[in-house]
Design a protein around this motif. Structure first.
Motif, PDB file in Angstrom:
ATOM      1  N   GLN A 221       0.820  -1.224   0.000  1.00 36.48           N
ATOM      2  CA  GLN A 221       0.000   0.000   0.000  1.00 36.48           C
ATOM      3  C   GLN A 221       0.846   1.262   0.000  1.00 36.48           C
ATOM      4  OE1 GLN A 221       0.537  -1.837   2.626  1.00 36.48           O
ATOM      5  NE2 GLN A 221       1.150  -0.454   4.263  1.00 36.48           N
ATOM      6  N   LEU A 222       2.151   1.140   0.299  1.00 34.13           N
ATOM      7  CA  LEU A 222       3.014   2.328   0.351  1.00 34.13           C
ATOM      8  C   LEU A 222       3.423   2.808  -1.034  1.00 34.13           C
ATOM      9  CD1 LEU A 222       5.369   1.341   3.299  1.00 34.13           C
ATOM     10  CD2 LEU A 222       3.446   2.932   3.354  1.00 34.13           C
ATOM     11  N   ALA A 223       3.343   1.935  -2.021  1.00 36.94           N
ATOM     12  CA  ALA A 223       3.802   2.310  -3.363  1.00 36.94           C
ATOM     13  C   ALA A 223       2.750   1.955  -4.395  1.00 36.94           C
ATOM     14  CB  ALA A 223       5.118   1.595  -3.681  1.00 36.94           C
ATOM     15  N   ARG A 224       2.111   2.955  -4.899  1.00 40.27           N
ATOM     16  CA  ARG A 224       1.165   2.785  -5.991  1.00 40.27           C
ATOM     17  C   ARG A 224       1.652   3.621  -7.163  1.00 40.27           C
ATOM     18  NH1 ARG A 224      -3.109   0.254  -3.724  1.00 40.27           N
ATOM     19  NH2 ARG A 224      -3.435   0.517  -1.484  1.00 40.27           N
ATOM     20  N   THR A 225       1.228   3.281  -8.355  1.00 39.56           N
ATOM     21  CA  THR A 225       1.648   4.054  -9.524  1.00 39.56           C
ATOM     22  C   THR A 225       1.293   5.522  -9.310  1.00 39.56           C
ATOM     23  OG1 THR A 225       1.317   2.146 -10.959  1.00 39.56           O
ATOM     24  CG2 THR A 225       1.418   4.309 -12.014  1.00 39.56           C
ATOM     25  N   THR A 227       2.778   7.347  -6.880  1.00 43.12           N
ATOM     26  CA  THR A 227       3.212   7.753  -5.543  1.00 43.12           C
ATOM     27  C   THR A 227       4.504   8.557  -5.627  1.00 43.12           C
ATOM     28  OG1 THR A 227       2.216   5.803  -4.505  1.00 43.12           O
ATOM     29  CG2 THR A 227       3.975   6.916  -3.278  1.00 43.12           C
ATOM     30  N   LYS A 228       4.539   9.704  -4.995  1.00 47.52           N
ATOM     31  CA  LYS A 228       5.731  10.548  -5.031  1.00 47.52           C
ATOM     32  C   LYS A 228       6.772  10.037  -4.050  1.00 47.52           C
ATOM     33  CE  LYS A 228       3.452  14.755  -6.645  1.00 47.52           C
ATOM     34  NZ  LYS A 228       4.113  14.610  -7.980  1.00 47.52           N
ATOM     35  N   VAL A 229       8.060  10.126  -4.453  1.00 51.02           N
ATOM     36  CA  VAL A 229       9.163   9.664  -3.622  1.00 51.02           C
ATOM     37  C   VAL A 229      10.294  10.685  -3.691  1.00 51.02           C
ATOM     38  CG1 VAL A 229       8.589   7.247  -4.106  1.00 51.02           C
ATOM     39  CG2 VAL A 229      10.349   8.389  -5.450  1.00 51.02           C
ATOM     40  N   VAL A 265       9.588  -2.560  -7.904  1.00 50.46           N
ATOM     41  CA  VAL A 265       9.022  -1.222  -8.078  1.00 50.46           C
ATOM     42  C   VAL A 265      10.030  -0.372  -8.856  1.00 50.46           C
ATOM     43  CG1 VAL A 265       8.132   0.840  -6.924  1.00 50.46           C
ATOM     44  CG2 VAL A 265       7.781  -1.421  -5.903  1.00 50.46           C
ATOM     45  N   THR A 266       9.533   0.386  -9.830  1.00 45.75           N
ATOM     46  CA  THR A 266      10.387   1.268 -10.632  1.00 45.75           C
ATOM     47  C   THR A 266       9.995   2.719 -10.386  1.00 45.75           C
ATOM     48  OG1 THR A 266      10.598  -0.416 -12.351  1.00 45.75           O
ATOM     49  CG2 THR A 266      11.162   1.843 -12.964  1.00 45.75           C
ATOM     50  N   VAL A 267      11.017   3.539 -10.197  1.00 46.43           N
ATOM     51  CA  VAL A 267      10.818   4.971  -9.952  1.00 46.43           C
ATOM     52  C   VAL A 267      11.434   5.762 -11.098  1.00 46.43           C
ATOM     53  CG1 VAL A 267      11.537   6.906  -8.484  1.00 46.43           C
ATOM     54  CG2 VAL A 267      10.758   4.761  -7.452  1.00 46.43           C
ATOM     55  N   THR A 268      10.709   6.737 -11.614  1.00 45.91           N
ATOM     56  CA  THR A 268      11.261   7.669 -12.597  1.00 45.91           C
ATOM     57  C   THR A 268      11.384   9.040 -11.938  1.00 45.91           C
ATOM     58  OG1 THR A 268       9.031   8.120 -13.437  1.00 45.91           O
ATOM     59  CG2 THR A 268      10.338   6.473 -14.594  1.00 45.91           C
ATOM     60  N   PHE A 269      12.296   9.851 -12.469  1.00 50.08           N
ATOM     61  CA  PHE A 269      12.591  11.144 -11.857  1.00 50.08           C
ATOM     62  C   PHE A 269      11.811  12.264 -12.549  1.00 50.08           C
ATOM     63  CE2 PHE A 269      16.299   8.556 -10.871  1.00 50.08           C
ATOM     64  CZ  PHE A 269      16.439   8.796  -9.512  1.00 50.08           C
ATOM     65  N   LEU A 287       9.868   6.649   0.716  1.00 46.21           N
ATOM     66  CA  LEU A 287       8.472   6.523   0.327  1.00 46.21           C
ATOM     67  C   LEU A 287       7.595   7.257   1.329  1.00 46.21           C
ATOM     68  CD1 LEU A 287       8.424   2.759  -0.513  1.00 46.21           C
ATOM     69  CD2 LEU A 287       7.649   4.528  -2.079  1.00 46.21           C
ATOM     70  N   THR A 288       6.828   8.172   0.839  1.00 40.47           N
ATOM     71  CA  THR A 288       5.867   8.859   1.693  1.00 40.47           C
ATOM     72  C   THR A 288       4.495   8.339   1.349  1.00 40.47           C
ATOM     73  OG1 THR A 288       7.239  10.821   1.765  1.00 40.47           O
ATOM     74  CG2 THR A 288       4.934  11.078   2.384  1.00 40.47           C
ATOM     75  N   GLY A 289       3.912   7.658   2.308  1.00 44.66           N
ATOM     76  CA  GLY A 289       2.592   7.100   2.070  1.00 44.66           C
ATOM     77  C   GLY A 289       1.523   8.164   2.257  1.00 44.66           C
ATOM     78  N   GLN A 290       0.546   7.847   3.047  1.00 45.25           N
ATOM     79  CA  GLN A 290      -0.512   8.816   3.321  1.00 45.25           C
ATOM     80  C   GLN A 290      -0.014   9.881   4.285  1.00 45.25           C
ATOM     81  OE1 GLN A 290      -3.766   6.387   4.776  1.00 45.25           O
ATOM     82  NE2 GLN A 290      -4.613   6.232   2.724  1.00 45.25           N
TER      83      GLN A 290
END
Length: 354
Positions: A221-225, A227-229, A265-269, A287-290
């Motif tokens: 639940q912490l990482a959804r498409t 989600t800002k990081v 999980v893949t992160v783009t900048f 990772l910033t969740g809610q």
């Protein structure tokens, strides 16, 4: 009244302190080495704070490049030149040579799988015409998928510019399509190797930097498409990004001591051009969740397990302490959201120590 100070190990996991029965009134005062007995007051206090609370977490990831793919040879012959690992190739740049004849990069998602000639139709024709226009050899070409006599003339002008026979046809022996500029990850063939249709010559990636990391399924639940990081980069500095994709297959961890099922999980900048660092450098992904805004919170170790059930805090006012039952909200950043019992910002609550 007896009560237990509790420890919360993860964002939502509650564990009673080992060897339970430890009452607040029996905790040692850390500064004087004196044990308070039945004073009713905790050894230390912390204020109730009001602010934003996030259930953030950190994961270790790897810096890399996106869209890895193979470029295969389009003709028989001997490899006489290959672009070097780490180099970048843009439109019309050389990828490799067979028998001294360059194969150049053009942009498009449909592979170059046939020799294109007058009368042909298809997405590959449309791509070729787009590239000829972009390179200045076919400004009058229509934006369609038809290989016309005008297309053949544009191809001849392109071939003349590269000292090739002006045939007006072109194919995999001259062009390889890719979605955009590529970065050479590795050479799968070296000078002197025999090339043949379908045989890998190069492995390429896009020039876009990404981060890949593994996330426990339970934390999905912490990482959804979207989600800002924030990513801590090699050598210092941070970069903002977002989760761009999440694996659909559960994988076992690579650590033999940790078989916890994980997902990739893949992160783009947000601005890849500002991201440096060597390929495969380790990075930290925050990772910033809610986020719950403007809530009251206390340190997690301020919580008490009340004998009557539920949780509370020990409010200290005017030299006296009293237990106050609370409702719990979000856990994060070492704190827990609390409400109820007339709690307000600035009140002091008991904690084991500061």
């Amino acid at each position: 009244m007896k009560r237990k100070r509790i420890v919360l190990a993860a964002v939502a996991v509650v564990v009673v302190v080992a060897g339970g029965g430890v009452a607040v009134t029996a905790l040692a005062a850390p500064d004087k080495g004196v044990t308070q007995q039945n004073s009713g007051l905790p050894p230390a206090t912390a204020p109730i704070a009001r602010g934003d609370l996030s259930d953030s977490t950190q994961k270790q990831g790897t810096l890399g490049y996106s869209k890895e793919r193979k470029i295969n040879a389009g003709a028989m012959g001997t490899i006489t030149w290959v672009a070097g690992a780490g180099s970048s190739v843009a439109r019309d740049g050389r990828l490799y040579e067979v028998d001294g004849k360059p194969v150049r990069l053009m942009y498009g998602t449909t592979p170059m799988y046939r020799t294109l000639k007058t009368g042909d139709k298809g997405d590959d024709v449309r791509q070729l015409k787009e590239n000829l226009r972009a390179l200045g050899f076919g400004s009058g070409l229509a934006d369609d998928d038809k290989f016309t006599a005008g297309t053949a003339d544009a191809v001849k002008r392109w071939q003349k510019d590269h000292d090739l026979p002006k045939t007006g046809t072109t194919g995999p022996d001259q062009i390889a399509f890719s979605a955009g500029p590529v970065r050479i990850k590795s050479a799968d063939s070296t000078v002197g190797d025999q090339a043949g249709p379908g045989k890998p010559v190069l492995t390429t990636t896009s020039s876009e930097r990404i981060v890949e990391f593994k996330l426990e399924v339970a934390d999905g639940q912490l990482a959804r498409t979207g989600t800002k990081v924030t990513v801590d980069l090699p050598g210092g500095g941070t970069a903002q990004g977002k989760v761009s994709s999440i694996g659909k297959t559960v994988e076992e961890g690579e650590d033999p001591q940790d078989k916890t099922p994980k997902i990739s999980v893949t992160v783009t900048f947000d601005d890849p051009s500002k991201v440096g660092g060597l390929d495969k450098s380790p990075v930290t992904v925050n990772l910033t969740g809610q986020t719950h805004k403007g809530v009251l919170s206390v340190p997690v170790n301020a919580l008490l397990a009340l004998p009557s059930g539920g949780f509370g805090v020990q409010v200290v006012e005017n030299g006296k302490a009293r237990d106050v039952a609370v409702e719990l909200g979000m856990f994060g950043q070492g704190r827990v959201e609390v409400s109820g019992g007339g709690l307000r910002e600035g009140m002091k609550v008991g904690v084991p120590s500061l």
